[in-house]
Design a protein around this motif. Structure first.
Motif, PDB file in Angstrom:
ATOM      1  N   ARG A  88       6.915   4.978  -0.320  1.00  0.00           N
ATOM      2  CA  ARG A  88       6.682   3.524  -0.021  1.00  0.00           C
ATOM      3  C   ARG A  88       7.929   2.723  -0.231  1.00  0.00           C
ATOM      4  O   ARG A  88       8.365   1.836   0.607  1.00  0.00           O
ATOM      5  CB  ARG A  88       5.538   3.071  -0.778  1.00  0.00           C
ATOM      6  CG  ARG A  88       5.320   1.436  -0.608  1.00  0.00           C
ATOM      7  CD  ARG A  88       4.111   1.020  -1.566  1.00  0.00           C
ATOM      8  NE  ARG A  88       4.392   1.231  -3.040  1.00  0.00           N
ATOM      9  CZ  ARG A  88       3.533   0.969  -3.719  1.00  0.00           C
ATOM     10  NH1 ARG A  88       2.297   0.690  -3.615  1.00  0.00           N
ATOM     11  NH2 ARG A  88       3.771   1.114  -5.342  1.00  0.00           N
ATOM     12  N   ASP A 115       0.952  -1.179  -0.058  1.00  0.00           N
ATOM     13  CA  ASP A 115      -0.084  -0.038  -0.099  1.00  0.00           C
ATOM     14  C   ASP A 115       0.926   1.326  -0.006  1.00  0.00           C
ATOM     15  O   ASP A 115       2.088   1.300   0.532  1.00  0.00           O
ATOM     16  CB  ASP A 115      -0.916  -0.025   1.498  1.00  0.00           C
ATOM     17  CG  ASP A 115      -2.130  -0.924   1.248  1.00  0.00           C
ATOM     18  OD1 ASP A 115      -2.301  -1.397   0.097  1.00  0.00           O
ATOM     19  OD2 ASP A 115      -2.523  -1.277   2.320  1.00  0.00           O
ATOM     20  N   SER A 116       0.233   2.494  -0.450  1.00  0.00           N
ATOM     21  CA  SER A 116       0.899   3.761  -0.271  1.00  0.00           C
ATOM     22  C   SER A 116       1.047   4.064   1.193  1.00  0.00           C
ATOM     23  O   SER A 116      -0.046   3.735   1.927  1.00  0.00           O
ATOM     24  CB  SER A 116       0.201   4.739  -1.233  1.00  0.00           C
ATOM     25  OG  SER A 116       0.426   4.489  -2.361  1.00  0.00           O
ATOM     26  N   LEU A 117       1.815   5.040   1.621  1.00  0.00           N
ATOM     27  CA  LEU A 117       2.036   5.234   2.983  1.00  0.00           C
ATOM     28  C   LEU A 117       1.969   6.825   3.306  1.00  0.00           C
ATOM     29  O   LEU A 117       2.240   7.568   2.358  1.00  0.00           O
ATOM     30  CB  LEU A 117       3.230   4.619   3.595  1.00  0.00           C
ATOM     31  CG  LEU A 117       3.594   3.211   3.541  1.00  0.00           C
ATOM     32  CD1 LEU A 117       4.844   2.972   4.065  1.00  0.00           C
ATOM     33  CD2 LEU A 117       2.359   2.576   4.226  1.00  0.00           C
ATOM     34  N   ARG A 118       1.350   7.059   4.504  1.00  0.00           N
ATOM     35  CA  ARG A 118       1.395   8.648   4.825  1.00  0.00           C
ATOM     36  C   ARG A 118       1.886   8.485   6.421  1.00  0.00           C
ATOM     37  O   ARG A 118       1.527   7.689   7.144  1.00  0.00           O
ATOM     38  CB  ARG A 118      -0.045   9.139   4.844  1.00  0.00           C
ATOM     39  CG  ARG A 118      -0.634   9.337   3.340  1.00  0.00           C
ATOM     40  CD  ARG A 118      -1.988  10.101   3.177  1.00  0.00           C
ATOM     41  NE  ARG A 118      -1.422  11.358   3.152  1.00  0.00           N
ATOM     42  CZ  ARG A 118      -0.956  12.102   2.184  1.00  0.00           C
ATOM     43  NH1 ARG A 118      -0.620  11.433   0.999  1.00  0.00           N
ATOM     44  NH2 ARG A 118      -0.817  13.314   2.310  1.00  0.00           N
ATOM     45  N   LEU A 119       2.478   9.616   6.480  1.00  0.00           N
ATOM     46  CA  LEU A 119       2.856  10.184   7.746  1.00  0.00           C
ATOM     47  C   LEU A 119       2.008  10.823   8.436  1.00  0.00           C
ATOM     48  O   LEU A 119       1.669  12.010   7.995  1.00  0.00           O
ATOM     49  CB  LEU A 119       4.414  10.482   7.759  1.00  0.00           C
ATOM     50  CG  LEU A 119       5.101  10.611   9.147  1.00  0.00           C
ATOM     51  CD1 LEU A 119       5.447   9.071   9.782  1.00  0.00           C
ATOM     52  CD2 LEU A 119       6.480  11.094   8.910  1.00  0.00           C
ATOM     53  N   VAL A 120       1.276  10.494   9.446  1.00  0.00           N
ATOM     54  CA  VAL A 120       0.129  11.338  10.083  1.00  0.00           C
ATOM     55  C   VAL A 120       0.578  12.109  11.455  1.00  0.00           C
ATOM     56  O   VAL A 120       1.166  11.379  12.283  1.00  0.00           O
ATOM     57  CB  VAL A 120      -0.733  10.396  10.234  1.00  0.00           C
ATOM     58  CG1 VAL A 120      -2.184  11.183  10.919  1.00  0.00           C
ATOM     59  CG2 VAL A 120      -1.380   9.753   9.109  1.00  0.00           C
ATOM     60  N   VAL A 164      10.311   2.230   2.739  1.00  0.00           N
ATOM     61  CA  VAL A 164       9.731   1.878   4.090  1.00  0.00           C
ATOM     62  C   VAL A 164      10.044   0.473   4.110  1.00  0.00           C
ATOM     63  O   VAL A 164       9.219  -0.061   2.734  1.00  0.00           O
ATOM     64  CB  VAL A 164       8.488   2.334   4.474  1.00  0.00           C
ATOM     65  CG1 VAL A 164       7.822   1.926   5.674  1.00  0.00           C
ATOM     66  CG2 VAL A 164       8.456   4.107   4.139  1.00  0.00           C
ATOM     67  N   SER A 172      -1.099  15.382   7.324  1.00  0.00           N
ATOM     68  CA  SER A 172      -0.319  13.986   7.066  1.00  0.00           C
ATOM     69  C   SER A 172       0.436  14.254   5.596  1.00  0.00           C
ATOM     70  O   SER A 172       0.172  15.203   4.920  1.00  0.00           O
ATOM     71  CB  SER A 172      -1.249  12.898   6.678  1.00  0.00           C
ATOM     72  OG  SER A 172      -2.085  13.052   5.495  1.00  0.00           O
ATOM     73  N   ARG A 173       1.612  13.605   5.603  1.00  0.00           N
ATOM     74  CA  ARG A 173       2.267  13.585   4.209  1.00  0.00           C
ATOM     75  C   ARG A 173       2.758  12.379   3.854  1.00  0.00           C
ATOM     76  O   ARG A 173       2.654  11.262   4.345  1.00  0.00           O
ATOM     77  CB  ARG A 173       3.450  14.719   4.411  1.00  0.00           C
ATOM     78  CG  ARG A 173       4.238  14.231   5.509  1.00  0.00           C
ATOM     79  CD  ARG A 173       5.334  15.383   5.647  1.00  0.00           C
ATOM     80  NE  ARG A 173       6.398  14.862   6.636  1.00  0.00           N
ATOM     81  CZ  ARG A 173       7.473  14.168   6.750  1.00  0.00           C
ATOM     82  NH1 ARG A 173       7.894  13.628   5.472  1.00  0.00           N
ATOM     83  NH2 ARG A 173       8.093  13.897   8.017  1.00  0.00           N
ATOM     84  N   ALA A 174       2.884  12.265   2.343  1.00  0.00           N
ATOM     85  CA  ALA A 174       3.231  10.939   1.637  1.00  0.00           C
ATOM     86  C   ALA A 174       4.720  10.473   2.239  1.00  0.00           C
ATOM     87  O   ALA A 174       5.493  11.321   2.519  1.00  0.00           O
ATOM     88  CB  ALA A 174       3.167  11.265   0.178  1.00  0.00           C
ATOM     89  N   LEU A 175       4.798   9.255   2.545  1.00  0.00           N
ATOM     90  CA  LEU A 175       6.032   8.657   2.686  1.00  0.00           C
ATOM     91  C   LEU A 175       6.549   7.729   1.520  1.00  0.00           C
ATOM     92  O   LEU A 175       5.666   7.161   0.875  1.00  0.00           O
ATOM     93  CB  LEU A 175       5.929   7.573   3.824  1.00  0.00           C
ATOM     94  CG  LEU A 175       6.134   7.969   5.317  1.00  0.00           C
ATOM     95  CD1 LEU A 175       5.895   6.730   6.146  1.00  0.00           C
ATOM     96  CD2 LEU A 175       7.593   8.720   5.406  1.00  0.00           C
TER      97      LEU A 175
END
Lengths: 228, 228
Positions: B152, B137-142, B155, B147-150
């Motif tokens: 992928r 999955d795509s990831l986000r840092l919240v 990670v 939030s902002r995209a991490l």
């Protein structure tokens, strides 16, 4: 507001090994993509369903629909070389300039009613709706120098359907660089717009590996039993 | 070098709802924890297996072993109030000051031979071995601001068994703050030591939700069929 869903199934399943593209693999009685379409149709029959598949697969798909007596109305659109192009083609097939569109991975057949409805409702209020889930494993950020721990509670995995106001997502896809994004949420964010996150469902997996295909089949069989 | 494995199964399964702790739930013919123990025993019968369970569950476990004719030798150790305390208790049960120890989640019964052997070999060479996988999955840092995209691809999700040279991990657990860590890799890193990452397996899930329990059962049944 009129509601659309674009189901993107134009990938070539490189990670699944050779053979039939995964969206056409028969699981729990029919091709995976039919389960995904049926999940949306079951929630709202007035939904306008657009299905994006590889151009070369259109005859195969039409034969599969006949063979499985699959008669849920949907508009077929040809996919492009990347997910970004495929979504753009799907958006181009929508003549409306108003309304809501959910963009969904064809390989997530386990999407449920709550996620779909909550997505449309949240996007109607805020412009966007992005389902996300907490991860259960610890995480590390890896670069060429090594790796470091990421705070797991602050990281969310993003799922689909991602729901947007039509003019907002169409405008974002008019940007030159849509082809570089694998995630519509990021594209919207790049346009300077805020994202509304809401709770997805850990069961709403993207079927990527052969084991996940087995899992999806079992879960779909259980759903069929419950509904019959 | 002598090889140990500490299987940590001292949790109370709050996320799984009421009832039997998940490590004792019967799936594919026996309690999940027995599958996990058997996976290690199948790789190497000379392995010293230490199993950490809640003190209150010891009579239950002993009855289950009788009922299921489960006779793989293992040493029972009482768990503590957090995972950190439970691992520390497991380490305290090892008198050796040399050797290798793999620390594994009892709720990962689908661990495979390759991960176990590669972990011991890598840790023998480098001191540590941490299996990790790419996320799909795509990831986000919240955070509280949004939030902002991490990225992928940068990670990795960390799995177990995490394998260490015994003196190294014992020393790390002698640090005062082990109780704050849910991940042994982070504790080692906090001690200033480098980590060796290697490829885990997406199928080696930590069984946390009822759906994951169903998945684990199916996969274990398939394994039983193949081996019988």
């Amino acid at each position: 507001m009129k509601r659309y869903v674009i189901i993107v199934a134009a990938g070539l399943s490189k990670r699944m090994g050779e053979g039939t593209p995964k969206q056409f693999r028969v699981i729990a009685g029919k091709p995976m993509l039919m389960h995904t379409i049926a999940a949306f149709d079951a929630v709202e029959t007035s939904l306008n369903i657009i299905v994006v598949i590889p151009p070369a697969s259109i005859p195969t798909w039409q034969e599969l629909c006949k063979a499985h007596n699959f008669n849920i109305p949907h508009q077929l659109v040809e996919g492009g070389p990347t997910r970004g192009y495929s979504v753009k083609n799907g958006l181009a097939a929508i003549e409306d300039d108003e309304g809501l569109v959910a963009i969904h991975d064809g390989a997530r057949p386990l999407v449920d009613k709550r996620i779909i409805l909550e997505g449309f409702e949240l996007a109607a209020r805020t412009g966007t709706a992005i389902p996300c889930v907490q991860l259960t494993d610890s995480l590390r950020l890896v670069d060429t120098y090594g790796s470091r721990a990421l705070p797991r509670t602050k990281v969310k995995a993003i799922q689909t359907p991602q729901c947007f106001l039509l003019p907002m997502i169409k405008q974002a896809y008019d940007a030159q660089d849509f082809m570089n994004f694998t995630d519509d949420a990021q594209l919207i964010e790049r346009s300077g717009l805020p994202l509304s996150l809401y709770d997805g469902n850990l069961g709403n997996i993207k079927v990527t590996t052969p084991n996940q295909l087995i899992y999806a089949e079992i879960m779909l069989q259980l759903q069929n039993k419950k509904s019959s």
